[in-house]
Design a protein around this motif. Structure first.
Motif, PDB file in Angstrom:
ATOM      1  N   ALA A  60       3.737   6.051  14.810  1.00 43.30           N
ATOM      2  CA  ALA A  60       5.082   6.612  14.707  1.00 43.30           C
ATOM      3  C   ALA A  60       5.383   7.067  13.281  1.00 43.30           C
ATOM      4  CB  ALA A  60       6.101   5.583  15.177  1.00 43.30           C
ATOM      5  N   PRO A  61       4.564   7.964  12.735  1.00 42.78           N
ATOM      6  CA  PRO A  61       4.765   8.374  11.348  1.00 42.78           C
ATOM      7  C   PRO A  61       6.102   9.077  11.113  1.00 42.78           C
ATOM      8  CG  PRO A  61       3.136   9.786  12.407  1.00 42.78           C
ATOM      9  CD  PRO A  61       3.425   8.653  13.352  1.00 42.78           C
ATOM     10  N   GLU A  62       6.648   9.750  12.135  1.00 43.06           N
ATOM     11  CA  GLU A  62       7.932  10.429  11.968  1.00 43.06           C
ATOM     12  C   GLU A  62       9.053   9.428  11.748  1.00 43.06           C
ATOM     13  OE1 GLU A  62       6.112  10.823  14.853  1.00 43.06           O
ATOM     14  OE2 GLU A  62       5.118  12.716  14.457  1.00 43.06           O
ATOM     15  N   ALA A  63       9.040   8.325  12.496  1.00 42.35           N
ATOM     16  CA  ALA A  63      10.068   7.296  12.339  1.00 42.35           C
ATOM     17  C   ALA A  63       9.959   6.649  10.961  1.00 42.35           C
ATOM     18  CB  ALA A  63       9.938   6.240  13.431  1.00 42.35           C
ATOM     19  N   VAL A  64       8.745   6.357  10.533  1.00 41.18           N
ATOM     20  CA  VAL A  64       8.530   5.748   9.218  1.00 41.18           C
ATOM     21  C   VAL A  64       8.962   6.717   8.116  1.00 41.18           C
ATOM     22  CG1 VAL A  64       6.797   4.810   7.637  1.00 41.18           C
ATOM     23  CG2 VAL A  64       6.698   4.237  10.072  1.00 41.18           C
ATOM     24  N   ALA A  65       8.660   7.987   8.270  1.00 37.55           N
ATOM     25  CA  ALA A  65       9.058   8.991   7.277  1.00 37.55           C
ATOM     26  C   ALA A  65      10.581   9.111   7.210  1.00 37.55           C
ATOM     27  CB  ALA A  65       8.430  10.340   7.608  1.00 37.55           C
ATOM     28  N   ALA A  66      11.248   9.047   8.365  1.00 36.75           N
ATOM     29  CA  ALA A  66      12.710   9.120   8.382  1.00 36.75           C
ATOM     30  C   ALA A  66      13.317   7.923   7.643  1.00 36.75           C
ATOM     31  CB  ALA A  66      13.220   9.172   9.823  1.00 36.75           C
ATOM     32  N   LEU A  72      16.872   3.926  -0.431  1.00 36.88           N
ATOM     33  CA  LEU A  72      17.357   4.181  -1.785  1.00 36.88           C
ATOM     34  C   LEU A  72      16.768   3.195  -2.784  1.00 36.88           C
ATOM     35  CD1 LEU A  72      21.128   4.727  -0.954  1.00 36.88           C
ATOM     36  CD2 LEU A  72      19.340   6.455  -1.196  1.00 36.88           C
ATOM     37  N   ASN A  73      16.516   3.653  -3.976  1.00 37.06           N
ATOM     38  CA  ASN A  73      16.120   2.815  -5.105  1.00 37.06           C
ATOM     39  C   ASN A  73      14.876   1.967  -4.884  1.00 37.06           C
ATOM     40  OD1 ASN A  73      18.465   3.689  -6.534  1.00 37.06           O
ATOM     41  ND2 ASN A  73      19.658   2.241  -5.329  1.00 37.06           N
ATOM     42  N   ALA A  74      13.919   2.494  -4.153  1.00 40.43           N
ATOM     43  CA  ALA A  74      12.658   1.765  -3.965  1.00 40.43           C
ATOM     44  C   ALA A  74      11.880   1.790  -5.280  1.00 40.43           C
ATOM     45  CB  ALA A  74      11.834   2.395  -2.860  1.00 40.43           C
ATOM     46  N   ARG A  75      11.354   0.640  -5.686  1.00 41.13           N
ATOM     47  CA  ARG A  75      10.613   0.563  -6.948  1.00 41.13           C
ATOM     48  C   ARG A  75       9.295   1.320  -6.880  1.00 41.13           C
ATOM     49  NH1 ARG A  75       6.219  -2.323  -6.359  1.00 41.13           N
ATOM     50  NH2 ARG A  75       6.138  -3.907  -4.746  1.00 41.13           N
ATOM     51  N   ASP A  76       8.791   1.508  -5.673  1.00 42.33           N
ATOM     52  CA  ASP A  76       7.489   2.144  -5.465  1.00 42.33           C
ATOM     53  C   ASP A  76       7.598   3.292  -4.476  1.00 42.33           C
ATOM     54  OD1 ASP A  76       8.098   0.578  -3.281  1.00 42.33           O
ATOM     55  OD2 ASP A  76       6.096  -0.268  -3.071  1.00 42.33           O
ATOM     56  N   ALA A  77       8.543   4.192  -4.716  1.00 40.14           N
ATOM     57  CA  ALA A  77       8.861   5.252  -3.762  1.00 40.14           C
ATOM     58  C   ALA A  77       7.639   6.031  -3.283  1.00 40.14           C
ATOM     59  CB  ALA A  77       9.896   6.199  -4.359  1.00 40.14           C
ATOM     60  N   GLU A  78       6.712   6.327  -4.183  1.00 39.75           N
ATOM     61  CA  GLU A  78       5.568   7.141  -3.764  1.00 39.75           C
ATOM     62  C   GLU A  78       4.561   6.363  -2.914  1.00 39.75           C
ATOM     63  OE1 GLU A  78       4.471   6.240  -8.174  1.00 39.75           O
ATOM     64  OE2 GLU A  78       5.976   7.705  -7.675  1.00 39.75           O
ATOM     65  N   HIS A  79       4.629   5.035  -2.904  1.00 39.47           N
ATOM     66  CA  HIS A  79       3.713   4.214  -2.099  1.00 39.47           C
ATOM     67  C   HIS A  79       4.468   3.326  -1.100  1.00 39.47           C
ATOM     68  CE1 HIS A  79       0.469   5.508  -4.653  1.00 39.47           C
ATOM     69  NE2 HIS A  79       1.182   5.159  -5.718  1.00 39.47           N
ATOM     70  N   LEU A  80       5.703   3.701  -0.850  1.00 39.27           N
ATOM     71  CA  LEU A  80       6.578   2.896  -0.013  1.00 39.27           C
ATOM     72  C   LEU A  80       6.006   2.659   1.381  1.00 39.27           C
ATOM     73  CD1 LEU A  80       9.360   1.524   0.250  1.00 39.27           C
ATOM     74  CD2 LEU A  80      10.270   3.736   0.940  1.00 39.27           C
ATOM     75  N   GLU A  93       2.982   2.799   2.461  1.00 42.15           N
ATOM     76  CA  GLU A  93       1.778   1.966   2.430  1.00 42.15           C
ATOM     77  C   GLU A  93       2.146   0.485   2.302  1.00 42.15           C
ATOM     78  OE1 GLU A  93       2.195   4.632   0.436  1.00 42.15           O
ATOM     79  OE2 GLU A  93       0.497   5.970   0.802  1.00 42.15           O
ATOM     80  N   ARG A  94       3.166   0.191   1.465  1.00 43.80           N
ATOM     81  CA  ARG A  94       3.629  -1.193   1.316  1.00 43.80           C
ATOM     82  C   ARG A  94       4.222  -1.689   2.625  1.00 43.80           C
ATOM     83  NH1 ARG A  94       8.569  -3.201  -0.026  1.00 43.80           N
ATOM     84  NH2 ARG A  94       9.297  -1.318  -1.058  1.00 43.80           N
ATOM     85  N   TRP A  95       5.004  -0.837   3.282  1.00 43.35           N
ATOM     86  CA  TRP A  95       5.573  -1.238   4.562  1.00 43.35           C
ATOM     87  C   TRP A  95       4.475  -1.565   5.570  1.00 43.35           C
ATOM     88  CZ3 TRP A  95       9.934   2.914   5.438  1.00 43.35           C
ATOM     89  CH2 TRP A  95      11.004   2.623   4.589  1.00 43.35           C
ATOM     90  N   ALA A  96       3.419  -0.772   5.590  1.00 44.04           N
ATOM     91  CA  ALA A  96       2.320  -1.021   6.536  1.00 44.04           C
ATOM     92  C   ALA A  96       1.676  -2.385   6.290  1.00 44.04           C
ATOM     93  CB  ALA A  96       1.276   0.089   6.434  1.00 44.04           C
ATOM     94  N   ARG A  97       1.622  -2.804   5.030  1.00 44.58           N
ATOM     95  CA  ARG A  97       1.016  -4.105   4.673  1.00 44.58           C
ATOM     96  C   ARG A  97       1.968  -5.278   4.883  1.00 44.58           C
ATOM     97  NH1 ARG A  97      -0.080  -1.323   0.020  1.00 44.58           N
ATOM     98  NH2 ARG A  97       1.419  -2.610  -1.098  1.00 44.58           N
ATOM     99  N   GLU A  98       3.257  -5.105   4.524  1.00 40.17           N
ATOM    100  CA  GLU A  98       4.162  -6.245   4.395  1.00 40.17           C
ATOM    101  C   GLU A  98       5.323  -6.301   5.379  1.00 40.17           C
ATOM    102  OE1 GLU A  98       5.795  -5.984   0.467  1.00 40.17           O
ATOM    103  OE2 GLU A  98       3.839  -6.088  -0.507  1.00 40.17           O
TER     104      GLU A  98
END
Length: 126
Positions: A89-95, A101-109, A111-116
């Motif tokens: 469901a990449p569209e849902a994750v992208a949405a 807002l204010n994610a410390r790791d916006a460009e790898h967000l 990937e972090r969600w997939a792990r944690e």
């Protein structure tokens, strides 16, 4: 699949207008940010994200949407809870990532969600 108006009046409009909602969890009511995507509410929990204990183990949850303007209750409804396979469901994750807002790791967000984290879909039910 869009929500039928007779099933949950105001749900789609309310969810699109408000970025937050209240969930009735065993640990007590919890405020959560979310997005409306593909006919349902999506949110992320776990890791460094919002703590919504036990949500991913529920079959149903009570959801309250409130007005952005004055905090008044717009609509309250039950929703079926399902865990989203983030790879499928990449569209849902992208949405969700777009609204985070204010994610410390916006460009790898994502990937972090997939792990944690767990992405959850809340589909309004009658």
């Amino acid at each position: 699949m869009p929500v039928e108006p007779s099933l949950a009046p105001g749900v789609e409009e309310g969810a699109k207008k408000s970025g937050i909602l209240w969930l009735g969890l065993a640990a007590g009511p919890r405020l959560a940010w979310h997005v409306w995507h593909d006919g349902a509410i999506h949110l992320v929990t776990g890791g460094e994200e919002q703590s919504l204990p036990g949500l991913d183990a529920l079959d149903r949850v009570r959801v309250t949407l409130r007005s952005k303007d004055n905090g008044a209750r717009l609509v309250e409804f039950d929703a079926a809870v399902s865990v989203v396979d983030q790879e499928r469901a990449p569209e849902a994750v992208a949405a969700l990532a777009k609204e985070r807002l204010n994610a410390r790791d916006a460009e790898h967000l994502t990937e972090r969600w997939a792990r944690e984290c767990v992405v959850v879909r809340l589909t309004p039910v009658s």
